[in-house]
Design a protein around this motif. Structure first.
Motif, mmCIF file in Angstrom:
data_model
loop_
_atom_site.group_PDB
_atom_site.id
_atom_site.type_symbol
_atom_site.label_atom_id
_atom_site.label_comp_id
_atom_site.label_asym_id
_atom_site.label_seq_id
_atom_site.Cartn_x
_atom_site.Cartn_y
_atom_site.Cartn_z
ATOM 1 N N GLU A 1 -11.662 -6.518 1.715
ATOM 2 C CA GLU A 1 -10.708 -7.309 2.482
ATOM 3 C C GLU A 1 -10.110 -8.427 1.631
ATOM 4 O O GLU A 1 -8.971 -8.833 1.830
ATOM 5 C CB GLU A 1 -11.397 -7.843 3.742
ATOM 6 C CG GLU A 1 -11.679 -6.712 4.734
ATOM 7 C CD GLU A 1 -12.969 -6.867 5.509
ATOM 8 O OE1 GLU A 1 -13.529 -5.833 5.911
ATOM 9 O OE2 GLU A 1 -13.427 -8.005 5.709
ATOM 10 N N GLU A 2 -10.907 -8.896 0.633
ATOM 11 C CA GLU A 2 -10.365 -9.872 -0.312
ATOM 12 C C GLU A 2 -9.251 -9.240 -1.141
ATOM 13 O O GLU A 2 -8.419 -9.921 -1.712
ATOM 14 C CB GLU A 2 -11.469 -10.373 -1.261
ATOM 15 C CG GLU A 2 -12.561 -11.189 -0.585
ATOM 16 C CD GLU A 2 -12.131 -12.623 -0.281
ATOM 17 O OE1 GLU A 2 -10.998 -12.988 -0.650
ATOM 18 O OE2 GLU A 2 -12.931 -13.359 0.328
ATOM 19 N N TYR A 3 -9.271 -7.900 -1.259
ATOM 20 C CA TYR A 3 -8.244 -7.191 -2.023
ATOM 21 C C TYR A 3 -7.195 -6.569 -1.104
ATOM 22 O O TYR A 3 -6.564 -5.585 -1.461
ATOM 23 C CB TYR A 3 -8.883 -6.119 -2.896
ATOM 24 C CG TYR A 3 -9.762 -6.689 -3.989
ATOM 25 C CD1 TYR A 3 -9.206 -7.433 -5.019
ATOM 26 C CD2 TYR A 3 -11.138 -6.487 -3.975
ATOM 27 C CE1 TYR A 3 -10.004 -7.963 -6.022
ATOM 28 C CE2 TYR A 3 -11.937 -7.010 -4.973
ATOM 29 C CZ TYR A 3 -11.368 -7.752 -5.995
ATOM 30 O OH TYR A 3 -12.155 -8.272 -6.985
ATOM 31 N N GLY A 4 -7.068 -7.088 0.104
ATOM 32 C CA GLY A 4 -5.946 -6.691 0.940
ATOM 33 C C GLY A 4 -6.234 -5.701 2.055
ATOM 34 O O GLY A 4 -5.338 -5.348 2.803
ATOM 35 N N TYR A 5 -7.486 -5.197 2.139
ATOM 36 C CA TYR A 5 -7.783 -4.294 3.257
ATOM 37 C C TYR A 5 -7.797 -5.103 4.556
ATOM 38 O O TYR A 5 -8.034 -6.314 4.557
ATOM 39 C CB TYR A 5 -9.156 -3.641 3.063
ATOM 40 C CG TYR A 5 -9.186 -2.486 2.113
ATOM 41 C CD1 TYR A 5 -8.588 -2.564 0.854
ATOM 42 C CD2 TYR A 5 -9.825 -1.302 2.457
ATOM 43 C CE1 TYR A 5 -8.635 -1.503 -0.023
ATOM 44 C CE2 TYR A 5 -9.870 -0.231 1.575
ATOM 45 C CZ TYR A 5 -9.276 -0.338 0.340
ATOM 46 O OH TYR A 5 -9.330 0.703 -0.510
ATOM 47 N N ASP A 6 -7.563 -4.407 5.676
ATOM 48 C CA ASP A 6 -7.592 -5.095 6.977
ATOM 49 C C ASP A 6 -9.003 -5.539 7.307
ATOM 50 O O ASP A 6 -9.964 -4.789 7.122
ATOM 51 C CB ASP A 6 -7.116 -4.138 8.078
ATOM 52 C CG ASP A 6 -5.621 -3.913 7.990
ATOM 53 O OD1 ASP A 6 -4.911 -4.845 7.592
ATOM 54 O OD2 ASP A 6 -5.185 -2.796 8.317
#
Lengths: 230, 216
Positions: A216-221
């Motif tokens: 999530e830190e890399y853009g996942y929901d």
């Protein structure tokens, strides 16, 4: 100066054909893919070499790890720690988790990378049971999960964590979880993408707000509901 | 290399095949292709994924080596020699038809070819189409919501199948180079022996105005 070689533009034609084929592939993929999966399924059943495993196949599990190497844990040294905003922090051994009431859920494992495995049975302890046993304090609004690979983290809101299809899984496919599948204990969040189902689970911590997990830190929901994308 | 006294072989003239710039284009493309396919394998095959882990690092290296893959060729367009070779690669000459027929029938012996044979011309065109296709589908996987009309699953499917085809084709490319040290030398040093050129690229060897460089 005249060109040393002349004739029809073969390379350009091959290149444009390849691009056209790719465009056709993108358009027809939803139809072709099911047939391809069926063919591969049939082939891999009669394949002593295992080479069919190298073909692109959206069916079947794949191994993902964000860490360089993951230590192996067994019943002898495994511990699940529960802490944060709870009344009674503590730890569970694998034996203690097995002694608690077990729930079996048959669900889908679907990765954001396109592979999916339908009808996978998971069994273990409901996360809500562990949260109730620990006693969530009034300030607790979310749950953070940590893993003994030392890197991966995940998160759920307290509401999501209390769902009846969120498990601390000890079994998969009716066998004890293997190391490759995140054993001895992993999270299984049935209604969400598989990255939410953290492998090698070692810690559960109740927090006052959602702390985004590793991917999530890399853009996942943060809310990885399955029905967002068909 | 100079011939030593007492050598029984006549010093053989060398033909200039690739300029420095062209070799640089080939070398950087090869390095990027190896990085891109190597990290792809580590992302894709469970045994390699278990061996190397570090999924995020693999993803970053894969994405950037893939994006940069066309850069050497695009920069190479500044080179006159490279542009001339692209024009040669593009044209299917009458003797290329003979070359293809000989390959299809498995006829032994030398086959006629210009600076590049028909197989190399088709390979060049094919990979020039496959790489943009990988870039496009790869970007769709990277920026999931860029084109809502194309589902992520479709992009992944085309990316995976094309990746497999590229793996096979590039492996064949490397295998052919492995079996022909003289061809590798041409790419490494820029020059080939006249004998090799006459045998494998007869039309090119006969062209007037060939640059001969030293002897071996």
């Amino acid at each position: 100066m005249s060109e040393p070689e002349s004739g029809p533009p073969i390379a350009r034609r091959v290149m444009l054909s390849m691009l056209g084929l790719g465009a056709a592939g993108i358009v027809t993929a939803p139809f072709v893919q099911n047939g391809w999966e069926r063919v591969l399924g049939a082939v891999s059943q009669h394949d002593p070499t295992g080479l069919s495993g190298l073909l692109p196949n959206p069916g079947g599990f794949r191994y993902y790890s964000v860490a360089a190497s993951v230590p192996r844990k067994t019943a002898a040294d495994y511990q699940l720690e529960i802490g944060g905003l709870v009344e009674r922090p503590g730890t569970y051994t694998l034996g203690e988790l097995r002694a608690l009431p077990q729930t079996r859920i048959v669900g889908e494992a679907r990765c954001t990378d396109g592979w999916r495995v339908p009808d996978v049975p998971f069994a273990g302890v409901l996360l809500s049971d562990l949260l109730d046993a620990a006693g969530v304090r009034a300030k607790g609004k979310a749950v953070r999960f940590t893993c003994f690979d030392g890197v991966y983290t995940e998160s759920l809101t307290l509401e999501q964590a209390r769902r009846a299809d969120v498990l601390i899984a000890l079994d998969m496919l009716d066998e004890p979880l293997t190391h490759e599948h995140g054993g001895p204990v992993r999270l299984y969040v049935a209604p969400m993408y598989f990255y939410k189902s953290a492998k090698w689970l070692s810690g559960i911590s109740v927090t006052d707000k959602v702390i985004p997990g590793y991917w999530e830190e890399y853009g996942y929901d943060v809310d990885g509901w399955l029905d967002q994308e068909a | 290399m100079t011939s030593t006294a007492g050598s029984t072989r006549r010093p053989e003239p060398l033909l200039r095949r690739f300029s420095r710039g062209e070799r640089l284009v080939h070398r950087s493309t090869a390095a990027l292709m190896l990085l891109c396919t190597g990290t792809a394998a580590c992302l894709y095959f469970p045994p390699l994924a278990q061996l190397f882990g570090r999924r995020h690092l693999m993803v970053v290296v894969h994405e950037w080596s893939g994006l940069l893959l066309p850069a050497p060729v695009l920069l190479g367009l500044a080179s006159r020699a490279f542009r001339a070779d692209l024009r040669r690669l593009n044209r299917l000459a009458p003797y290329d038809g003979q070359w293809l027929r000989a390959v299809r029938r498995g006829t032994p012996g030398p086959r006629p070819a210009g600076k590049f044979n028909a197989g190399q011309k088709i390979y060049a065109g094919w990979i020039a189409g496959a790489v943009p296709l990988m870039t496009f589908t790869g970007l769709l996987m990277w920026f999931t919501r860029a084109l809502p009309a194309i589902s992520r699953a479709s992009a992944i499917f085309v990316h995976d199948v094309t990746a497999l085809a590229i793996a096979v084709v590039v492996f064949a490319h490397i295998r052919l180079a492995y079996r022909d040290p003289e061809a590798r030398r041409g790419m490494r040093t820029g020059s080939v022996t006249t004998a090799w050129a006459r045998k494998n690229h007869s039309q090119w060897a006969e062209e007037p105005g060939q640059r001969r460089t030293g002897s071996s």
